[in-house]
Design a protein around this motif. Structure first.
Motif, PDB file in Angstrom:
ATOM      1  N   SER A 221     -21.629  32.981 -49.516  1.00 32.25           N
ATOM      2  CA  SER A 221     -21.774  32.677 -48.096  1.00 32.25           C
ATOM      3  C   SER A 221     -22.898  31.677 -47.858  1.00 32.25           C
ATOM      4  CB  SER A 221     -22.032  33.962 -47.312  1.00 32.25           C
ATOM      5  OG  SER A 221     -22.241  33.692 -45.940  1.00 32.25           O
ATOM      6  N   ALA A 222     -23.985  31.796 -48.627  1.00 32.21           N
ATOM      7  CA  ALA A 222     -25.151  30.932 -48.438  1.00 32.21           C
ATOM      8  C   ALA A 222     -24.830  29.465 -48.685  1.00 32.21           C
ATOM      9  CB  ALA A 222     -26.287  31.387 -49.350  1.00 32.21           C
ATOM     10  N   VAL A 223     -23.892  29.183 -49.606  1.00 31.61           N
ATOM     11  CA  VAL A 223     -23.617  27.786 -49.962  1.00 31.61           C
ATOM     12  C   VAL A 223     -22.276  27.286 -49.426  1.00 31.61           C
ATOM     13  CG1 VAL A 223     -25.024  27.864 -52.049  1.00 31.61           C
ATOM     14  CG2 VAL A 223     -22.605  28.487 -52.183  1.00 31.61           C
ATOM     15  N   SER A 224     -21.642  28.056 -48.580  1.00 34.46           N
ATOM     16  CA  SER A 224     -20.288  27.712 -48.134  1.00 34.46           C
ATOM     17  C   SER A 224     -20.219  26.358 -47.426  1.00 34.46           C
ATOM     18  CB  SER A 224     -19.733  28.807 -47.224  1.00 34.46           C
ATOM     19  OG  SER A 224     -20.534  28.936 -46.050  1.00 34.46           O
ATOM     20  N   GLY A 225     -21.284  25.949 -46.774  1.00 31.95           N
ATOM     21  CA  GLY A 225     -21.251  24.687 -46.040  1.00 31.95           C
ATOM     22  C   GLY A 225     -21.807  23.505 -46.798  1.00 31.95           C
ATOM     23  N   VAL A 226     -22.195  23.684 -48.062  1.00 33.09           N
ATOM     24  CA  VAL A 226     -22.774  22.596 -48.855  1.00 33.09           C
ATOM     25  C   VAL A 226     -21.656  21.743 -49.438  1.00 33.09           C
ATOM     26  CG1 VAL A 226     -24.204  21.991 -50.834  1.00 33.09           C
ATOM     27  CG2 VAL A 226     -24.809  23.964 -49.412  1.00 33.09           C
ATOM     28  N   ALA A 227     -21.709  20.448 -49.218  1.00 32.63           N
ATOM     29  CA  ALA A 227     -20.681  19.545 -49.738  1.00 32.63           C
ATOM     30  C   ALA A 227     -20.745  19.463 -51.257  1.00 32.63           C
ATOM     31  CB  ALA A 227     -20.857  18.150 -49.144  1.00 32.63           C
ATOM     32  N   THR A 228     -19.600  19.355 -51.895  1.00 31.28           N
ATOM     33  CA  THR A 228     -19.555  19.271 -53.357  1.00 31.28           C
ATOM     34  C   THR A 228     -20.269  18.027 -53.861  1.00 31.28           C
ATOM     35  OG1 THR A 228     -17.432  20.433 -53.320  1.00 31.28           O
ATOM     36  CG2 THR A 228     -17.995  19.284 -55.353  1.00 31.28           C
ATOM     37  N   THR A 229     -20.313  16.982 -53.077  1.00 33.06           N
ATOM     38  CA  THR A 229     -20.944  15.725 -53.485  1.00 33.06           C
ATOM     39  C   THR A 229     -22.464  15.716 -53.283  1.00 33.06           C
ATOM     40  OG1 THR A 229     -20.447  14.838 -51.291  1.00 33.06           O
ATOM     41  CG2 THR A 229     -18.883  14.354 -53.071  1.00 33.06           C
ATOM     42  N   TYR A 230     -23.023  16.807 -52.775  1.00 29.34           N
ATOM     43  CA  TYR A 230     -24.460  16.854 -52.476  1.00 29.34           C
ATOM     44  C   TYR A 230     -25.284  16.910 -53.767  1.00 29.34           C
ATOM     45  CZ  TYR A 230     -28.977  18.844 -51.096  1.00 29.34           C
ATOM     46  OH  TYR A 230     -30.313  19.084 -50.927  1.00 29.34           O
ATOM     47  N   ASN A 231     -26.392  16.169 -53.807  1.00 34.27           N
ATOM     48  CA  ASN A 231     -27.360  16.237 -54.908  1.00 34.27           C
ATOM     49  C   ASN A 231     -28.777  16.149 -54.347  1.00 34.27           C
ATOM     50  OD1 ASN A 231     -25.790  16.125 -57.554  1.00 34.27           O
ATOM     51  ND2 ASN A 231     -24.957  14.318 -56.512  1.00 34.27           N
ATOM     52  N   TYR A 232     -29.648  17.020 -54.820  1.00 35.94           N
ATOM     53  CA  TYR A 232     -31.071  16.915 -54.489  1.00 35.94           C
ATOM     54  C   TYR A 232     -31.788  16.508 -55.769  1.00 35.94           C
ATOM     55  CZ  TYR A 232     -35.814  17.844 -52.956  1.00 35.94           C
ATOM     56  OH  TYR A 232     -37.146  17.698 -52.634  1.00 35.94           O
ATOM     57  N   PHE A 233     -32.367  15.318 -55.765  1.00 32.89           N
ATOM     58  CA  PHE A 233     -33.025  14.775 -56.950  1.00 32.89           C
ATOM     59  C   PHE A 233     -34.540  14.941 -56.885  1.00 32.89           C
ATOM     60  CE2 PHE A 233     -29.568  12.720 -59.087  1.00 32.89           C
ATOM     61  CZ  PHE A 233     -28.667  12.343 -58.096  1.00 32.89           C
ATOM     62  N   MET A 234     -35.129  15.265 -58.009  1.00 33.37           N
ATOM     63  CA  MET A 234     -36.572  15.157 -58.180  1.00 33.37           C
ATOM     64  C   MET A 234     -36.845  13.785 -58.779  1.00 33.37           C
ATOM     65  SD  MET A 234     -37.537  18.987 -59.527  1.00 33.37           S
ATOM     66  CE  MET A 234     -36.089  19.064 -60.568  1.00 33.37           C
ATOM     67  N   VAL A 235     -37.717  13.030 -58.126  1.00 33.44           N
ATOM     68  CA  VAL A 235     -37.882  11.613 -58.421  1.00 33.44           C
ATOM     69  C   VAL A 235     -38.874  11.410 -59.570  1.00 33.44           C
ATOM     70  CG1 VAL A 235     -38.581   9.390 -57.474  1.00 33.44           C
ATOM     71  CG2 VAL A 235     -37.321  11.020 -56.048  1.00 33.44           C
ATOM     72  N   HIS A 236     -38.485  10.533 -60.511  1.00 29.86           N
ATOM     73  CA  HIS A 236     -39.363  10.135 -61.614  1.00 29.86           C
ATOM     74  C   HIS A 236     -39.556   8.632 -61.582  1.00 29.86           C
ATOM     75  CE1 HIS A 236     -39.545  14.068 -63.554  1.00 29.86           C
ATOM     76  NE2 HIS A 236     -38.279  14.213 -63.208  1.00 29.86           N
ATOM     77  N   SER A 237     -40.522   8.149 -62.362  1.00 35.25           N
ATOM     78  CA  SER A 237     -40.799   6.717 -62.387  1.00 35.25           C
ATOM     79  C   SER A 237     -41.369   6.322 -63.747  1.00 35.25           C
ATOM     80  CB  SER A 237     -41.790   6.329 -61.279  1.00 35.25           C
ATOM     81  OG  SER A 237     -43.067   6.888 -61.538  1.00 35.25           O
ATOM     82  N   ASP A 238     -41.358   5.011 -64.015  1.00 33.51           N
ATOM     83  CA  ASP A 238     -41.883   4.513 -65.284  1.00 33.51           C
ATOM     84  C   ASP A 238     -43.396   4.656 -65.379  1.00 33.51           C
ATOM     85  OD1 ASP A 238     -39.418   3.771 -66.288  1.00 33.51           O
ATOM     86  OD2 ASP A 238     -39.520   1.746 -65.445  1.00 33.51           O
ATOM     87  N   ASN A 239     -44.079   4.595 -64.246  1.00 33.86           N
ATOM     88  CA  ASN A 239     -45.537   4.577 -64.268  1.00 33.86           C
ATOM     89  C   ASN A 239     -46.166   5.772 -63.577  1.00 33.86           C
ATOM     90  OD1 ASN A 239     -44.873   3.960 -61.675  1.00 33.86           O
ATOM     91  ND2 ASN A 239     -46.090   2.075 -61.537  1.00 33.86           N
ATOM     92  N   GLY A 240     -45.388   6.821 -63.336  1.00 33.78           N
ATOM     93  CA  GLY A 240     -45.927   8.018 -62.698  1.00 33.78           C
ATOM     94  C   GLY A 240     -45.439   9.253 -63.404  1.00 33.78           C
ATOM     95  N   ALA A 241     -44.724  10.099 -62.689  1.00 34.44           N
ATOM     96  CA  ALA A 241     -44.157  11.311 -63.277  1.00 34.44           C
ATOM     97  C   ALA A 241     -42.896  10.929 -64.043  1.00 34.44           C
ATOM     98  CB  ALA A 241     -43.829  12.324 -62.183  1.00 34.44           C
ATOM     99  N   ARG A 242     -43.015  10.768 -65.349  1.00 33.35           N
ATOM    100  CA  ARG A 242     -41.894  10.333 -66.172  1.00 33.35           C
ATOM    101  C   ARG A 242     -40.939  11.493 -66.469  1.00 33.35           C
ATOM    102  NH1 ARG A 242     -44.559   6.308 -70.755  1.00 33.35           N
ATOM    103  NH2 ARG A 242     -45.305   4.709 -69.304  1.00 33.35           N
ATOM    104  N   ASN A 243     -39.663  11.162 -66.590  1.00 34.70           N
ATOM    105  CA  ASN A 243     -38.668  12.180 -66.916  1.00 34.70           C
ATOM    106  C   ASN A 243     -38.933  12.709 -68.323  1.00 34.70           C
ATOM    107  OD1 ASN A 243     -36.119  13.247 -68.105  1.00 34.70           O
ATOM    108  ND2 ASN A 243     -35.286  12.746 -66.102  1.00 34.70           N
ATOM    109  N   PRO A 244     -39.224  14.000 -68.460  1.00 31.43           N
ATOM    110  CA  PRO A 244     -39.622  14.524 -69.766  1.00 31.43           C
ATOM    111  C   PRO A 244     -38.469  14.639 -70.758  1.00 31.43           C
ATOM    112  CG  PRO A 244     -39.471  16.302 -68.203  1.00 31.43           C
ATOM    113  CD  PRO A 244     -39.253  15.038 -67.426  1.00 31.43           C
TER     114      PRO A 244
END
Length: 458
Positions: A221-244
């Motif tokens: 029930s909690a996720v019934s209205g969430v679109a299948t195409t939805y994505n929440y990204f945590m942002v990384h960068s070359d000179n900051g928080a790099r993708n581990p």
């Protein structure tokens, strides 16, 4: 004589300088502005609220996803069957074998634990500041996003560590005030926090906690209205928080696991050693680095999912929402197989939204429809295989393995890597992380109550 005259000259010159300064404000002269930090009093200034917001978000990304080094995602990947150590660090090998070191000797998970606790406090502080800010308030998007991430710190601590995690008093921010909570209590606490956010990422986080608690209909029930195409990204960068996961695979520290510790549910992500990577599952494209791991004795199979330091990492998605609905349907008699097959029919579109330059590494992304294996146990195995592939490298796997034990009666040895270890010796029996040794300063914490061989939520 010369030395005395020189000393006298210097002394006279100093007096000449000091006398005019007597009329100045020496306190003002000694005041230094530090552009990199703000003190506790300054955080109460409404004009600095954006600094708190950015800092809290950054703290969460470093704790959960990582800043180039190990964090929750990579540490849980090593403890489970997503990643295997191809380097030389003893802490990584200890976690990979499920035979971790004594807390006093340090463990791979220590940084993630400390950072999650710090992020939890920073997010609480930032949400409070936003709520109290006359230009923002509880209707502001920052409030709802940070509240959602705050809830995720409780979920991550509940899934990754023993069922005895100290939580500090948020009002005093004093870690010594923190009584230990069971994993179930952390999930319950997260539900209240998630309810304070109107975002899709909060809805998915709430459903994740409800799934662990065995409240399947509520989770769906909690996720019934969430679109299948939805994505929440945590942002990384070359000179900051790099993708581990890019960082730690590109330098040979970790490889994608292949049937680590036996052919178990959700293991075998690549399909087989030496097989053509063009035949890999399109949800986890890979290649073999011919140089081998940091320890070149071990083959290095690298994921295309995170191809750069700047690759963003999905915390929650519409794909996960549908997988939650499928698990709920499997428990309540719904069309679980139809949900899974609908995702598989759209694999190219869904993965292209998560993996940059996806078409360059997967030319024809297709997945055949699944068929019903016919038994309750086999259906659960199939569902968990699907979750393993869709959610690889996003921090979900240890929670899934613990849920298989707690909610579905599986044994530890049947879902975690066990038996012979690829570096020699045997896998151990630990299924969760120990609490960081520094928590021993907490008078309310009894280290003997942290049982790392128990996957229990209570």
């Amino acid at each position: 004589m010369t030395n005395r005259l020189s000393f006298r000259s210097v002394w006279v010159a100093m007096v000449a300088l000091i006398v005019p300064l007597a009329a100045c404000d020496l306190d003002e002269l000694l005041t230094v502005t530090d552009p990199d930090t703000i003190n506790e009093a300054t955080t109460e200034d409404p004009d600095f609220v954006d600094v708190l917001v950015a800092g809290a978000y950054g703290d969460f990304v470093v704790a959960y996803s990582g800043g180039g080094g190990d964090a929750f995602v990579s540490s849980t990947g090593v403890l489970s069957d997503e990643l295997t150590s191809t380097g030389t660090f003893t802490t990584r090998t200890a976690t990979d074998t499920r035979e971790q070191q004594k807390p006093s000797d340090g463990n791979l998970s220590d940084g993630a634990y400390t950072n999650l606790q710090q992020a939890r406090r920073a997010l609480w502080k930032a949400t409070t500041a936003v709520a109290d800010n006359p230009d923002k308030g509880t209707g502001d998007p920052d409030y709802h996003e940070l509240t959602a991430l705050w809830g995720y710190t409780f979920v991550a601590l509940g899934e990754g560590w023993c069922s005895y995690v100290p939580i500090s008093n948020d009002e005093t921010l004093d870690p010594a005030d923190g009584p230990p909570r069971t994993s179930a209590e952390l999930f319950e606490a997260s539900l209240t926090i998630f309810d304070g956010s109107n975002t899709d990422v909060a809805k998915i986080g709430k459903a994740r906690a409800l799934l662990n608690l065995g409240r399947y209909a509520e989770a769906a029930s909690a996720v019934s209205g969430v679109a299948t195409t939805y994505n929440y990204f945590m942002v990384h960068s070359d000179n900051g928080a790099r993708n581990p996961l890019y960082s730690l695979q590109s330098n040979g520290r970790y490889a994608i696991s292949h049937n680590e510790g036996g052919n178990k549910t959700g293991v075998g992500f690549r399909g087989g050693d030496g097989e053509d990577p063009a035949n890999a599952d399109p949800r986890l494209p890979w290649f073999e680095d011919p140089a081998g791991g940091f320890n070149p004795d071990f083959r290095l199979f690298v994921s295309h999912k995170y191809p750069a330091f700047s690759s963003d990492l999905v915390l929650a998605s519409g794909v996960e929402a549908r997988l939650i609905e499928a698990e709920a349907a499997l428990n309540t008699g719904g069309d679980w197989l139809g949900i899974l097959n609908n995702l598989r029919a759209n694999v190219g579109t869904l993965m292209a939204a998560q993996i940059e330059d996806y078409s360059d590494v997967v030319a024809n992304p297709t997945l055949a429809p699944l068929t019903d294996p016919g038994t309750a146990a086999a259906r659960m195995d199939l569902l968990m295989d699907e979750r393993a592939m869709w959610l690889w490298g996003t921090g979900h796997r240890v929670g899934d393995l613990r849920r298989m034990i707690n909610n579905y009666g599986r044994t530890e040895a049947s879902v975690y890597p066990s038996g012979a270890y690829h570096k020699g010796g045997m896998h151990g029996t630990e299924v969760v992380f120990p609490i960081d040794f520094d928590e021993g300063n907490n008078a309310l914490f009894d280290a003997s109550q942290c049982v790392t061989t128990s996957a229990g939520w209570n």
